[in-house]
Enzyme design. Structure first.
Site, short mmCIF file in Angstrom:
data_model
loop_
_atom_site.label_atom_id
_atom_site.label_comp_id
_atom_site.label_asym_id
_atom_site.label_seq_id
_atom_site.Cartn_x
_atom_site.Cartn_y
_atom_site.Cartn_z
N GLU A 189 0.83 -1.22 0.00
CA GLU A 189 0.00 0.00 0.00
C GLU A 189 0.86 1.26 0.00
O GLU A 189 0.74 2.13 0.85
CB GLU A 189 -0.98 -0.01 1.18
CG GLU A 189 -2.01 -1.13 1.07
CD GLU A 189 -3.10 -1.06 2.14
OE1 GLU A 189 -2.86 -0.48 3.21
OE2 GLU A 189 -4.19 -1.59 1.89
N GLU A 223 -5.95 -7.20 -1.64
CA GLU A 223 -6.56 -7.38 -0.31
C GLU A 223 -8.03 -7.04 -0.42
O GLU A 223 -8.38 -5.98 -0.93
CB GLU A 223 -5.94 -6.44 0.73
CG GLU A 223 -4.49 -6.68 1.03
CD GLU A 223 -3.97 -5.74 2.14
OE1 GLU A 223 -4.79 -5.09 2.81
OE2 GLU A 223 -2.74 -5.67 2.31
#
Ligand code: CA
Length: 657
Positions: free
Chosen positions: A191, A289
């Protein structure tokens, strides 16, 4: 640290030829699992090699804490085998450089260092799955909120850090290779929304990514190289990341996104922003995710990120086992069919369940000893502001795909059933709450039906019986402005109607829920860049819509938003409205009322920061017969940062008589 690594290497050598001699037998079912009660609509055109992954990073710490996992027959079984038998093709594992303090205490979150990845990788490989290696390039959690540099690299200049990134990636992957682990993909950071490994400029980040990529190509030439970002709902951010990577020539194959439906926008938007990257830069794309709640309840005495009480989230599916499966199925369908070059979907931490059901004290002991909570108290030495203050257990146990005893939930089978479909007879899975707003002088007419959410994710109205007496209703009429919860039964399930008794609101489209401005009007004195009704649940005070404004240039936010109301009964009124926003700079904000164009009251308001709504009222507006009242809000900001912005919602014009 070194000691632990050497033990693993020695073990691999003792096994003789290590993993190379390991018999690898694929346990991924090639046929449909029969007899499941789970409703799964088939995902058409799902390629055979589509990645259906599970992040299982915490499994080893869980097992060390005493957690046992079972198969669908109720027998204790290697959790990786159960995952493979359920259709999972890839296991994802996060890797932190050194998640241990100087005394060897783990920071938690699974204490996931390279040796943990080797152990997990071997077990996944053993049952025919591939590994996705998720390098955080940090000693603990890296996400859009923090990208802390590993302690050992703290004082390094960028060229040294680049070399260290290369060496660390190469060595870690070599350990996996020597252990015979089948690595299918490697992530360069986690991320990394504009930061990684303590670096905050793309000029520096790209050096580190290049170094990581080079190591992957050398050690695992057949593995895919992935980059991973979050917040697909932020307009244009993904194309901007992809353009930076392209500009610097970062060598990667897959542009991956997190997608948590609670916060990350619609599936249509996800498909659109990933397709734009795929089309413009020729990359594969995927969801790295995702997850969804099977219950709103906490099971490990440590609060969860999402619960039944969480406000301002998108809840498109009920918090049920079937709701969880439908959420996952629809993400898979979106990536497989709605997105260009979509190659897979990975579920996040479906195996992270409670380490005990007795008490917080017992669990706390295990979190501290084995790192099976999201952070131990020791994590505070590295990350004092987050781990150091909020350390504790699992915040996503209600999004796992195993129950608190370690038994698999039926939803786990979605990974197999999406390939074939399992369109069993739909039944009622949950009921939607009925919402009713009643004028205190009006009549309470409870709805005769409530919306049933079927296992097939369809919504149909079904008859409901409310548990309410005439005496209860009388009390509600007499109780003034209050909210009540009435319970009932529909299709054998408990139903709920939330009744808000309110004074009559003389404004129309008072919360902008019509999705249009009318009958509101604006007077835009400054020429704002953006001034419109916006649909965004998380930014609305109530409902899904609100009035949005933003302008980049100084002194261009200067407008009034108002509504005229005619033919009111003569009397005294009050007007209430709410505002929030940021980057306002010097500001003059107030709500006001005019009667036949003449000032009849104003109250100052203040824009402070995101989510902090300022609700203010103009009291005592006296209106005579035949007069017209105008109520509104005036906003004037000089602006700072990226320009003043804000949201206006929930206007009320009530009688005070
Ligand atoms: Ca929890």
């Amino acid at each position: 640290m070194k000691k632990r690594v050497w033990i693993v290497l020695a073990a691999a050598l003792l096994l003789g030829c290590g993993g190379n001699a390991m018999k690898i037998e694929s346990r991924i079912p090639t046929e449909k699992i029969e007899g499941s009660s789970l409703y799964v609509r088939k995902v058409e055109n799902l390629p055979e090699d589509f990645i259906l992954g599970m992040d299982a990073s915490s499994v080893i710490a869980e097992e060390q804490s005493g957690v046992k996992y079972y198969n669908f027959a109720g027998e204790e079984q290697d959790v990786f085998l159960t995952l493979a038998e359920s259709g999972v093709t890839h296991i994802r594992v996060r890797v932190w450089n050194d998640p241990y303090d100087a005394d060897g205490h783990g920071y938690g979150g699974g204490n996931n260092d390279v040796s943990k990845a080797v152990e997990i990788g071997k077990r996944a490989t053993n049952v025919g799955m591939k590994l996705i290696v998720d390098f955080h390039y940090s000693d603990f959690w890296a996400d859009p909120g923090k990208q802390m540099v590993p302690l050992a690299w703290k004082d390094m200049a960028i060229d040294q850090k680049t070399e260290a990134t290369y060496a660390f990636t190469r060595d870690a992957l070599n350990e996996l290779k020597q252990a015979g682990v089948a690595v299918g993909m490697v992530q360069l950071g986690n991320e990394t929304n504009g930061a990684m490994c303590g670096e905050k400029t793309w000029f520096n980040i790209q050096y580190l990514m290049q170094a990581g990529s080079k190591a992957v190509r050398e050690v695992y030439p057949d593995a895919l190289v992935a980059v991973h970002f979050a917040n697909p709902e932020k307009a244009d951010s993904y194309l901007s990341y992809a353009s930076k990577l392209d500009y610097y020539g970062v060598d990667y194959d897959v542009f991956a996104s997190s997608y948590y439906p609670f916060w990350h926008g619609t599936l249509e938007n996800l498909a659109s922003v990933l397709s734009a990257v795929a089309d413009t830069y020729g990359k594969k794309v995927m969801v790295m995710e995702t997850s969804y709640c099977y219950t709103g309840a906490d099971t490990d005495f440590s609060g969860n990120t999402i619960s039944d009480e969480t406000a301002n989230i998108v809840k498109d599916y009920p918090f049920s086992v079937q709701g969880q499966a439908n959420a996952v199925r629809n993400v898979i369908d979106t990536i497989a069919n709605g997105t260009h070059n979509g190659v897979g979907v990975v579920y996040w931490e479906g195996t992270w369940i409670t380490v005990g059901t007795n008490s917080r004290e017992e669990n706390h002991e295990k979190w501290e000893t084995f790192g099976s909570g999201w952070a131990s108290s020791y994590g505070g030495s590295y990350d004092p502001n987050d781990a150091g203050r909020y350390y504790g257990g699992c915040a996503v146990d209600n999004q796992a795909m195993f129950d608190p005893e370690g038994k698999p939930l039926e939803s786990l089978r979605v990974f197999n059933l999406v390939r074939y479909g399992n369109e069993v007879e739909p039944r009622t899975d949950a009921l939607k709450d009925a919402m009713l707003t009643v004028d205190l002088k009006g009549t309470i007419e409870l709805p005769e039906t409530v919306d049933a959410i079927l296992t097939s994710d369809e919504r149909v109205p079904i008859p409901v019986e409310w548990d309410v007496t005439d005496a209860d209703l009388q009390k509600m009429y007499e109780g003034g402005e209050k909210t009540y919860e009435i319970t009932g039964t529909a299709d054998g399930l408990p139903a709920r109607c939330v009744v808000s008794m309110v004074k009559f609101n003389f404004l129309q489209n008072f919360g902008f829920e019509d999705g249009v401005l009318e009958p509101w009007q604006t007077e835009d004195r400054g020429g704002a860049d953006q001034l419109y009704v916006e649909e965004k649940l998380t930014d609305s005070k109530n409902g899904a819509f609100h009035m949005h404004f933003w302008s980049e240039k100084n002194n261009t936010v200067d407008f009034s938003l108002f509504q005229e109301v005619r033919d009111l009964p003569a009397g005294t009124y009050r007007f209430t409205i709410s505002i929030m926003g940021g980057d306002a700079g010097e500001q003059e904000v107030f709500c006001y009322a005019l009667v036949d164009g003449e000032p009849a009251g104003r109250t100052p308001m203040e824009i402070t920061s995101y989510g902090n709504w300022d609700t203010k009222t103009v009291e005592g507006i006296t209106i005579g017969a035949g007069q017209t009242v105008t109520v509104g809000v005036s906003v004037k900001c000089s602006g700072e940062g990226n320009g003043a912005w804000g949201k206006i919602d929930d206007a009320l014009l009530n009688s005070m008589d």
